[in-house]
Design a protein around this motif. Sequence first.
Motif, short mmCIF file in Angstrom:
data_model
loop_
_atom_site.label_atom_id
_atom_site.label_comp_id
_atom_site.label_asym_id
_atom_site.label_seq_id
_atom_site.Cartn_x
_atom_site.Cartn_y
_atom_site.Cartn_z
N LEU A 20 0.81 -1.22 0.00
CA LEU A 20 0.00 0.00 0.00
C LEU A 20 0.84 1.26 0.00
CD1 LEU A 20 -2.74 1.38 0.10
CD2 LEU A 20 -2.67 1.15 2.60
N GLN A 21 1.89 1.31 0.81
CA GLN A 21 2.71 2.53 0.85
C GLN A 21 3.38 2.80 -0.48
OE1 GLN A 21 5.04 1.68 4.41
NE2 GLN A 21 3.94 3.36 5.44
N LYS A 24 0.70 4.15 -2.90
CA LYS A 24 0.37 5.55 -2.65
C LYS A 24 1.49 6.46 -3.14
CE LYS A 24 -0.48 5.43 1.79
NZ LYS A 24 -0.96 5.71 3.15
N ALA A 25 2.73 6.10 -2.86
CA ALA A 25 3.86 6.94 -3.22
C ALA A 25 4.10 6.98 -4.73
CB ALA A 25 5.12 6.44 -2.52
N PHE A 27 1.69 6.28 -7.30
CA PHE A 27 0.38 6.03 -7.89
C PHE A 27 0.37 6.20 -9.41
CE2 PHE A 27 -4.10 7.07 -8.86
CZ PHE A 27 -4.67 5.90 -8.39
#
Length: 98
Positions: A20-21, A24-25, A27
């Motif tokens: 997930l991180q 997000k970073a 995208f």
Amino acid sequence: MTRKSQLPPKLPRPPGRWPLQDAKARFSELVRRVRSEGPQLVTVHGRDEVVVVAADEFRRLKGERTGRALVDALQASPYRDVDIEPRRGQMPVRDVDL
């Protein structure tokens, strides 16, 4: 002198899987890969959580809300000519004083 502990080298992630991180970073890269490579899996704490798919693929999988598929399936049924009309029974009628 204290000795610094060295972290083990980061293992490469399998293609199409994003923590997930990272998702997000990065995208924009995630979106580009969805377009070029297909659906991408996003994980949270190592567990599969969501799949990011292209909008066209989502619409194809979701299908239209017209009911056309149901109508086609019913018309193709070998039981199409079976009468499923429920039988109507006579209901007793009560006298009413007005």
